[in-house]
Scaffold this motif. Structure first.
Motif, mmCIF file in Angstrom:
data_model
loop_
_atom_site.group_PDB
_atom_site.id
_atom_site.type_symbol
_atom_site.label_atom_id
_atom_site.label_comp_id
_atom_site.label_asym_id
_atom_site.label_seq_id
_atom_site.Cartn_x
_atom_site.Cartn_y
_atom_site.Cartn_z
ATOM 1 N N TYR A 159 0.832 -1.198 0.000
ATOM 2 C CA TYR A 159 0.000 0.000 0.000
ATOM 3 C C TYR A 159 0.871 1.254 0.000
ATOM 4 O O TYR A 159 2.071 1.208 0.295
ATOM 5 C CB TYR A 159 -0.925 0.012 1.212
ATOM 6 N N LYS A 194 -6.728 -8.089 2.208
ATOM 7 C CA LYS A 194 -7.321 -6.776 2.395
ATOM 8 C C LYS A 194 -6.958 -5.855 1.242
ATOM 9 O O LYS A 194 -5.948 -6.049 0.561
ATOM 10 C CB LYS A 194 -6.851 -6.138 3.707
ATOM 11 N N HIS A 196 -6.809 -1.895 1.563
ATOM 12 C CA HIS A 196 -7.013 -0.783 2.481
ATOM 13 C C HIS A 196 -7.498 0.476 1.768
ATOM 14 O O HIS A 196 -7.036 0.816 0.686
ATOM 15 C CB HIS A 196 -5.704 -0.441 3.195
ATOM 16 N N HIS A 213 -11.833 3.660 8.481
ATOM 17 C CA HIS A 213 -11.584 2.540 7.583
ATOM 18 C C HIS A 213 -12.815 2.225 6.737
ATOM 19 O O HIS A 213 -13.938 2.182 7.251
ATOM 20 C CB HIS A 213 -11.204 1.285 8.378
#
Length: 589
Positions: A159, A194, A196, A213
């Motif tokens: 990320y 995930k 994000h 989130h």
């Protein structure tokens, strides 16, 4: 008609198959574009090596970066020299190795990228934007970049962090606590996959920052970490309606509202529990209590066992009382390496007694047990309603001193001045490429067409292991409901073919032919009866239609049948004598 229906259904299922397993990553309207960026072929039709082409930049992006041969770390990108807080000294340094190179699995020649070369080390690198982005000045925000896990991913992220304006921290001191506005990108550890999307939002009353989130995408993300292909990740924020969109490979996989679909919510509760209020000491929240006035009945016997021997049971005939359930295995042999001093005296292993196989049982017979009718167990006083019960205590509500209402959180986000990658990964050779930050989704799509789409087609052409099975596996991993479509596409046409070929009836109709029945009934009349019927018919023929058929009316007046026609009577070998007799009668008449 049956052939037509079967062909129509087969065509429908074929079209469904093409739609399901066709390339859904790119819009069908871009077929001409795909042809333009496809892998080049020489005059003989053989595949030639394709080179990286400089993309055409549209619009006025705030940051665009693709790597070339003269790209170098230290020129544009800055390595972090900071230390990570809260970890052992030996792990606190950001000593992960970064390079700009043509990846070992690159499908395009001279296609340089930023590569994380090491694993199990903290790594951090950052680059300033060419123009700062301020959310109050633009109605749309778009962040896009590519990631490729050349060796797959076991545990770790890929990320990016978009670093906030308003702080003077040098990029060489970039670390995990450096303020950021948005964190976006893939992350995995074990079976937890995930993608994000996190924003740092400043409470306008308290001045404190809190991470918000986005919900987890509903679709599967496994293939993005394991297929070792290049994927493009796109984040879009819109001021209008304050909603966000997340795309992977130009496909929408997650979306929602900045106000309603982030956790915790942007706007806090208007009322909260009073933190200073405590439950009174005399507050009784027991709904039921023990009846102190209750006494154990005199006939309550707590000594009675729950189970007792069944006196009515009898030992089965043939029970072998003197036989053991297991006996030593006579065929067993002591191992050659058995050491009696070290291992003790050797004994053969036990096996089931062969004599017990044909008998109802072996060993000492014991009566089975049954439920004791006198058993009551330990006496316990019953529960009664509590006369002092006041219910479940809850603190009273008070106005939230930190309450605020932000109807447009998009405009409240801090500006962005730099892009940083700060991560720890158990996999190496992670590729980052083609960063793009803009205020136009259309400009980002065009940039992706000139970079990621070209790379995707080249990777597909260069993959020697690509097959239809792989395409099916990838499609179903992302969309499990496709298994139902596959079953329909494969099974229903087969069922239609079987039904058409095997279930069509070929048996002749049961019973005599209708014409034969009418003809035989006519022949039951005598010649005189026929003559009388014919005289009556002569009178009716005068008023009949010119096209009317001759009718033979039953002498009883309740039967009317067509005049027999030899050409209409089915030919039946068994009824030839009847036909001849009928013809003779007609001639005589």
């Amino acid at each position: 008609f049956a052939n037509y229906c079967m062909m129509k259904w087969c065509l429908v299922f074929f079209l469904m198959f093409v739609m399901v397993f066709g390339d859904q990553n790119v819009d069908e309207s871009n077929t001409d574009k795909d042809a333009d960026v496809g892998v080049e072929e020489d005059s003989q039709g053989t595949q030639s090596e394709q080179r990286f082409q400089t993309p055409n930049i549209q619009g006025n992006p705030y940051f665009v970066y693709y790597f070339t041969a003269d790209s170098s770390i230290g020129k544009d990108f800055s390595l972090s020299k900071a230390k990570k807080d809260g970890v052992d000294v030996s792990l606190s340094k950001y000593d992960g190795k970064w390079t700009t190179e043509v990846p070992s699995t690159a499908a395009l020649k001279d296609d340089y990228a930023l590569v994380l070369k090491t694993k199990a080390k903290h790594a951090a690198i950052s680059v300033p934007l060419q123009r700062e982005f301020h959310f109050v000045e633009a109605s749309q925000f778009v962040m896009q970049y590519e990631v490729k896990f050349q060796n797959g991913q076991d545990c770790g992220g890929a990320y990016v962090k978009l670093l906030s304006t308003g702080n003077d921290v040098s990029l060489t001191e970039f670390h995990d606590k450096t303020p950021y506005t948005i964190m976006f990108g893939p992350d995995k550890c074990g079976n937890d996959h995930k993608l994000h999307f996190i924003i740092r939002y400043k409470n306008p009353k308290s001045g404190e920052y809190e991470e918000k989130h986005a919900k987890k995408p509903s679709g599967g993300l496994e293939s993005y970490f394991n297929d070792k292909k290049t994927h493009v990740y796109t984040l879009v924020l819109n001021e209008k309606a304050d909603y966000f969109e997340i795309y992977v490979d130009q496909k929408l996989i997650n979306s929602g509202s900045l106000l309603n679909d982030l956790e915790p919510a942007i706007n806090p509760l208007e009322e909260i529990d009073d933190p200073n209020e405590k439950k009174p000491e005399d507050w009784d929240d027991r709904e039921k209590i023990v009846d102190d006035k209750a006494t154990k009945p005199e006939d309550w016997d707590e000594t009675q066992p729950e189970k007792i021997p069944d006196e009515s049971a009898k030992k089965p005939e043939g029970w072998l009382d003197d036989e053991a359930l297991t006996v030593p295995d006579e065929k067993a042999v002591k191992p050659k390496d058995w050491d009696s001093e070290m291992d003790g005296e050797w004994e053969p292993p036990k096996i089931d007694n062969p004599a017990c196989k044909s008998a109802p049982g072996c060993g000492e017979w014991k009566r089975p047990t049954k439920k004791n009718p006198l058993y009551k167990g330990k006496w316990v006083a019953p529960l009664i309603s509590n006369p002092n019960y006041k219910g479940v205590w809850k603190p009273k509500k008070i106005p939230n001193p930190h309450y605020f209402k932000d109807d447009n959180p998009y405009k409240s986000l801090d500006g962005i001045k730099a892009l940083g990658i700060e991560l720890w990964s158990m996999s190496d050779e992670i590729v980052f490429d083609n960063f793009f930050i803009s205020d136009s989704k259309a400009d980002a799509d065009k940039f992706s067409d000139d970079t990621w789409l070209v790379k995707k087609l080249a990777e597909r052409a260069n993959d020697p292991n690509a097959s239809v099975v792989d395409a099916v596996r990838q499609a179903t991993s992302e969309r499990p409901w496709l298994w139902i479509v596959i079953a329909l596409v494969l099974i229903l046409p087969l069922m239609l073919i079987i039904f058409y070929c095997c279930c069509k009836s070929s048996k002749p109709p049961v019973g005599p032919h209708p014409e034969r029945m009418r003809y035989q009934k006519l022949n039951e009349h005598t010649p005189a009866e026929v003559t009388e019927v014919q005289d009556d018919n002569e009178e009716k023929k005068q008023s009949a239609d010119e096209e009317g058929e001759e009718k033979v009316i039953d002498a009883k007046g309740d039967l009317e049948v067509d005049s027999p026609d030899d050409s209409k009577v089915p030919n039946d070998g068994d009824n030839e004598p009847v036909e001849e007799e009928a013809k003779t009668r007609r001639r005589k008449t």
